[in-house]
Design a protein around this motif. Structure first.
Motif, short mmCIF file in Angstrom:
data_model
loop_
_atom_site.label_atom_id
_atom_site.label_comp_id
_atom_site.label_asym_id
_atom_site.label_seq_id
_atom_site.Cartn_x
_atom_site.Cartn_y
_atom_site.Cartn_z
N ALA A 96 54.08 54.06 27.37
CA ALA A 96 53.31 52.81 27.26
C ALA A 96 52.47 52.57 28.50
O ALA A 96 51.32 52.13 28.39
N ALA A 97 53.02 52.86 29.67
CA ALA A 97 52.24 52.71 30.90
C ALA A 97 51.03 53.63 30.88
O ALA A 97 49.93 53.24 31.26
N TYR A 98 51.22 54.85 30.40
CA TYR A 98 50.09 55.78 30.28
C TYR A 98 49.03 55.20 29.35
O TYR A 98 47.84 55.18 29.67
N GLU A 99 49.46 54.70 28.19
CA GLU A 99 48.49 54.15 27.24
C GLU A 99 47.80 52.92 27.81
O GLU A 99 46.58 52.76 27.67
N LEU A 100 48.56 52.03 28.43
CA LEU A 100 47.97 50.80 28.97
C LEU A 100 46.98 51.10 30.09
O LEU A 100 45.95 50.44 30.22
N ARG A 101 47.27 52.09 30.90
CA ARG A 101 46.44 52.40 32.07
C ARG A 101 45.33 53.40 31.79
O ARG A 101 44.26 53.31 32.38
N VAL A 106 43.12 51.80 23.14
CA VAL A 106 44.27 51.35 22.35
C VAL A 106 44.60 49.91 22.75
O VAL A 106 44.89 49.65 23.92
N PRO A 107 44.56 48.96 21.82
CA PRO A 107 44.86 47.57 22.17
C PRO A 107 46.25 47.42 22.78
O PRO A 107 47.21 48.07 22.33
N TYR A 108 46.37 46.57 23.80
CA TYR A 108 47.65 46.42 24.48
C TYR A 108 48.76 45.97 23.53
O TYR A 108 49.91 46.38 23.68
N ARG A 109 48.44 45.15 22.54
CA ARG A 109 49.46 44.69 21.59
C ARG A 109 50.04 45.86 20.79
O ARG A 109 51.22 45.89 20.48
N VAL A 110 49.19 46.81 20.45
CA VAL A 110 49.64 48.00 19.72
C VAL A 110 50.57 48.81 20.60
O VAL A 110 51.64 49.25 20.16
N VAL A 111 50.18 49.00 21.86
CA VAL A 111 51.01 49.78 22.80
C VAL A 111 52.39 49.16 22.92
O VAL A 111 53.41 49.85 22.80
N ARG A 143 45.88 44.65 32.13
CA ARG A 143 44.85 44.36 31.12
C ARG A 143 44.63 42.85 31.01
O ARG A 143 44.55 42.30 29.91
N ALA A 144 44.52 42.22 32.15
CA ALA A 144 44.43 40.76 32.21
C ALA A 144 43.32 40.20 31.32
O ALA A 144 43.52 39.22 30.60
N VAL A 145 42.16 40.80 31.35
CA VAL A 145 41.03 40.30 30.56
C VAL A 145 41.36 40.36 29.07
O VAL A 145 41.13 39.40 28.33
N GLU A 146 41.91 41.47 28.63
CA GLU A 146 42.26 41.64 27.22
C GLU A 146 43.37 40.68 26.81
O GLU A 146 43.32 40.05 25.75
N VAL A 147 44.38 40.52 27.67
CA VAL A 147 45.51 39.64 27.36
C VAL A 147 45.05 38.19 27.26
O VAL A 147 45.51 37.45 26.39
N LYS A 148 44.14 37.79 28.12
CA LYS A 148 43.68 36.40 28.15
C LYS A 148 42.60 36.09 27.11
O LYS A 148 42.31 34.92 26.85
N ALA A 149 42.03 37.13 26.53
CA ALA A 149 40.96 36.92 25.55
C ALA A 149 41.52 36.23 24.31
O ALA A 149 42.64 36.49 23.90
N PRO A 150 40.70 35.35 23.70
CA PRO A 150 41.17 34.72 22.45
C PRO A 150 41.36 35.77 21.37
O PRO A 150 40.61 36.72 21.28
N ARG A 151 42.39 35.57 20.57
CA ARG A 151 42.67 36.49 19.46
C ARG A 151 41.69 36.25 18.34
O ARG A 151 41.44 35.11 17.97
N PRO A 152 41.15 37.33 17.77
CA PRO A 152 40.26 37.15 16.62
C PRO A 152 41.05 36.60 15.43
O PRO A 152 42.21 36.93 15.25
N ARG A 153 40.40 35.80 14.64
CA ARG A 153 41.06 35.18 13.49
C ARG A 153 40.76 35.95 12.23
O ARG A 153 39.90 36.56 11.97
#
Length: 153
Positions: A96-101, A106-111, A143-153
């Motif tokens: 997971a660290a490899y995928e996240l970094r 790959v979206p962080y939620r999927v990882v 992945r602070a920017v991705e984590v803080k981004a609003p989730r698409p509806r």
């Protein structure tokens, strides 16, 4: 039935690749063999199960090539030395660290979800909660920017 997304990725084959990668990284950690040897051992099973072989190999080779930097990156989020973490959980955290970094595609939620599901399947009874906590904190940092981004509806 075609499971592929518009970008050509088959999510089911990717999930299988991650599960096999968890087993391969576990075997690599325990045996000290090279990633190449471990990939060879798992390649036959990969073909039978129709997993994403290219992704499987990327994960296993990526963990082997970057293990020290991955372990160093995980260190602030662990409550113990990485070598004291259960071997299945350690393998899942490294993948997971490899995928996240290294795999921003790959979206962080999927990882995180894939790591949790793999540990539920192969790890200790409550191992997935530890992995979830570590990866939640790591993703918030890496992945602070991705984590803080609003989730698409």
């Amino acid at each position: 039935m075609n499971r592929r997304r518009p970008d050509g990725i088959d999510p089911v084959a990717r999930s299988r690749a991650r599960r096999r990668a968890l087993q391969a990284v576990y075997a690599w950690q325990m045996s000290g063999s090279s990633a190449r040897d471990v990939i060879g051992q798992f390649a036959h099973e990969q073909a039978k199960e129709q997993a994403d072989l290219e992704y499987f190999e990327d994960l296993v080779r990526g963990v082997e090539a970057n293990v020290q930097s991955l372990d160093d990156a995980l260190k602030p989020f662990l409550d113990r030395d990485i070598e004291q973490v259960d071997a299945i959980e350690r393998a899942a955290l490294r993948i997971a660290a490899y995928e996240l970094r290294m795999r921003p595609d790959v979206p962080y939620r999927v990882v995180i979800n894939e790591a949790i599901e793999s540990v539920k399947r192969f790890g200790a009874e409550h191992g997935h909660t530890y992995v979830n906590g570590v990866l939640d904190h790591a993703a918030a940092d890496w992945r602070a920017v991705e984590v803080k981004a609003p989730r698409p509806r």
